[in-house]
Design an enzyme around this catalytic site. Structure first.
Site, PDB file in Angstrom:
ATOM      1  N   GLY A  31      58.114  30.712  28.625  1.00  0.00           N
ATOM      2  CA  GLY A  31      59.181  30.316  28.853  1.00  0.00           C
ATOM      3  C   GLY A  31      59.985  31.170  29.740  1.00  0.00           C
ATOM      4  O   GLY A  31      59.381  31.646  30.680  1.00  0.00           O
ATOM      5  N   ASN A  32      61.322  31.193  29.900  1.00  0.00           N
ATOM      6  CA  ASN A  32      62.060  31.755  30.823  1.00  0.00           C
ATOM      7  C   ASN A  32      61.682  31.214  32.102  1.00  0.00           C
ATOM      8  O   ASN A  32      61.132  31.890  33.100  1.00  0.00           O
ATOM      9  CB  ASN A  32      61.998  33.393  30.663  1.00  0.00           C
ATOM     10  CG  ASN A  32      63.037  33.653  31.794  1.00  0.00           C
ATOM     11  OD1 ASN A  32      62.637  34.716  32.355  1.00  0.00           O
ATOM     12  ND2 ASN A  32      64.425  33.523  31.280  1.00  0.00           N
ATOM     13  N   HIS A  37      56.605  28.119  37.596  1.00  0.00           N
ATOM     14  CA  HIS A  37      56.251  27.663  36.156  1.00  0.00           C
ATOM     15  C   HIS A  37      56.456  26.027  36.862  1.00  0.00           C
ATOM     16  O   HIS A  37      55.542  25.060  36.265  1.00  0.00           O
ATOM     17  CB  HIS A  37      57.124  28.083  35.137  1.00  0.00           C
ATOM     18  CG  HIS A  37      57.028  29.150  34.549  1.00  0.00           C
ATOM     19  ND1 HIS A  37      58.016  30.073  34.660  1.00  0.00           N
ATOM     20  CD2 HIS A  37      55.919  29.696  33.746  1.00  0.00           C
ATOM     21  CE1 HIS A  37      57.461  31.329  34.167  1.00  0.00           C
ATOM     22  NE2 HIS A  37      56.605  30.850  33.642  1.00  0.00           N
ATOM     23  N   GLY A 149      48.793  29.206  36.620  1.00  0.00           N
ATOM     24  CA  GLY A 149      49.222  29.893  38.047  1.00  0.00           C
ATOM     25  C   GLY A 149      48.171  30.936  38.541  1.00  0.00           C
ATOM     26  O   GLY A 149      47.706  31.694  37.642  1.00  0.00           O
ATOM     27  N   GLN A 155      43.817  36.600  34.340  1.00  0.00           N
ATOM     28  CA  GLN A 155      43.969  35.820  33.303  1.00  0.00           C
ATOM     29  C   GLN A 155      43.462  34.383  33.344  1.00  0.00           C
ATOM     30  O   GLN A 155      42.675  33.665  32.568  1.00  0.00           O
ATOM     31  CB  GLN A 155      45.517  35.361  32.867  1.00  0.00           C
ATOM     32  CG  GLN A 155      45.933  34.305  32.173  1.00  0.00           C
ATOM     33  CD  GLN A 155      47.428  34.238  31.714  1.00  0.00           C
ATOM     34  OE1 GLN A 155      47.785  35.277  30.858  1.00  0.00           O
ATOM     35  NE2 GLN A 155      48.241  33.340  32.143  1.00  0.00           N
ATOM     36  N   VAL A 178      53.923  31.237  43.647  1.00  0.00           N
ATOM     37  CA  VAL A 178      55.172  31.087  44.362  1.00  0.00           C
ATOM     38  C   VAL A 178      56.075  32.224  44.402  1.00  0.00           C
ATOM     39  O   VAL A 178      56.026  33.088  43.621  1.00  0.00           O
ATOM     40  CB  VAL A 178      56.050  29.798  43.457  1.00  0.00           C
ATOM     41  CG1 VAL A 178      57.555  29.636  44.197  1.00  0.00           C
ATOM     42  CG2 VAL A 178      55.301  28.668  43.378  1.00  0.00           C
ATOM     43  N   SER A 188      59.220  36.080  35.304  1.00  0.00           N
ATOM     44  CA  SER A 188      59.925  36.500  34.476  1.00  0.00           C
ATOM     45  C   SER A 188      60.517  37.973  34.254  1.00  0.00           C
ATOM     46  O   SER A 188      61.468  38.410  34.344  1.00  0.00           O
ATOM     47  CB  SER A 188      59.693  35.929  33.067  1.00  0.00           C
ATOM     48  OG  SER A 188      59.392  34.712  33.070  1.00  0.00           O
TER      49      SER A 188
HETATM   50  O1  PAF Z   1      50.912  33.234  31.718  1.00  0.00           O
HETATM   51  C1  PAF Z   1      51.471  33.269  30.394  1.00  0.00           C
HETATM   52  O2  PAF Z   1      52.570  32.918  30.640  1.00  0.00           O
HETATM   53  C2  PAF Z   1      50.772  33.466  29.150  1.00  0.00           C
HETATM   54  O3  PAF Z   1      50.004  34.648  29.158  1.00  0.00           O
HETATM   55  C3  PAF Z   1      50.283  32.320  28.509  1.00  0.00           C
HETATM   56  C4  PAF Z   1      48.957  31.710  29.484  1.00  0.00           C
HETATM   57  C5  PAF Z   1      51.128  31.159  28.380  1.00  0.00           C
HETATM   58  C6  PAF Z   1      49.590  32.523  27.131  1.00  0.00           C
HETATM   59  O4  PAF Z   1      50.655  33.207  26.324  1.00  0.00           O
END
Ligand code: PAF
Length: 283
Positions: A31-32, A37, A149, A155, A178, A188
């Site tokens: 979120g946020n 996003h 992203g 990740q 971005v 965020s």
């Molecule tokens: O990148 C993120 O915002 C978080 O690590 C994710 C992939 C939504 C998992 O909580």
């Protein structure tokens, strides 16, 4: 656009779409939402017939003393932004819906090796939390594809690896970082920065560029490049966790003949931990 909180409601919507032969793209978020996003949502809508955006601040990927409690929760504004893009459904479950037995002793997913280095070394358990929650969302949504992203480069590799290892039938799409006009990667956590630290934060990106230039000029003393980068960040008052030149494919230590590299950095300022990276393909 529909907003659902319960897994049963998510499944009912998905069953309708699947019955009509639609493919489903998932954009997992906490979120946020910012433009970074929203570009993931744009990509998802190009690649899939229906777009699900999950909004869930995942407790298991935050360590003790990290910003779980103060992480901005802005569901109403997120839904308003998503209504302007091509999202079909926002899934915003409670912690109990995602971790029915509590998050402490729950079944988890661990990607060894990749999870322990760089950000993983400074945030023990972080990637286990990410791998676990992403696997849960893959199981709950059963998407054909999911979009992430490249700002969170490590990740992204952890997720690609778990998809391969667990033989999951989801394809992973990556979308470029971005940036604000001054080069700062959108995040965020930029909202935590004081005005002074916001002004110096783009130095992370410019330091990655300066390191890339030296690589392109033929320098291969990675340790020297890394310590020059770290020094530059420290001189500006930041507390870097790391600045590292790695192989882009698996984040291994590069050799002088590797061509496909990535420079990654994490630094703290104003109590915010910012990350960024720059892929470098050498001729
Ligand atoms: O990148 C993120 O915002 C978080 O690590 C994710 C992939 C939504 C998992 O909580």
């Amino acid at each position: 656009m529909e907003l659902v909180h319960a897994l049963a409601d998510l499944r009912a919507a998905l069953a309708g779409w699947r019955g009509a032969g639609a493919s489903v793209a998932l954009v997992p978020t906490m979120g946020n939402l910012h433009e970074g996003h929203l570009r993931l949502v744009d990509r998802a809508s190009e690649a899939g017939d229906r777009v699900v955006v999950s909004v869930f601040v995942n407790p298991t990927q935050f360590g003790p003393g990290e910003d779980f409690a103060r992480y901005p929760r802005t569901l109403e504004a997120d839904c308003a932004a998503l209504r302007e893009r091509a999202a079909d459904l926002v899934f915003a479950p409670t912690v109990e819906e995602v971790y029915p037995e509590g998050s402490e002793e729950a079944t988890h997913v661990e990607v060894p090796g990749l999870s322990d280095d760089l950000c993983g070394a400074f945030r023990p358990g972080h990637f286990r939390g990410v791998a676990t929650v992403v696997t849960k969302f893959f199981n709950m949504v059963q998407p054909d594809l999911a979009v992430f992203g490249t700002k969170d480069y490590q990740q992204l590799l952890v997720i690609r690896r778990l998809v391969r290892d667990l033989r999951l039938a989801v394809s992973i799409e990556a979308v470029e970082t971005v940036r604000e006009a001054d080069g700062l990667a959108m995040s965020s956590r930029n909202a935590y920065l004081s005005p002074e630290d916001r002004a110096r934060a783009p130095l992370i990106h410019s330091t990655l560029h300066a390191t890339a230039e030296r690589l392109r000029a033929g320098e291969r003393d990675f340790a020297a490049l890394q310590s020059a980068g770290l020094q530059r960040l420290r001189a500006a008052g930041m507390e870097p966790d790391y600045l590292a030149v790695r192989r882009a494919s698996d984040l291994g230590e590069p050799t002088a003949t590797d061509r496909d590299l990535v420079i990654l950095a994490a630094a703290r300022l104003s109590g915010a931990r910012l990350i960024d990276n720059l892929p470098v393909r050498l001729p």
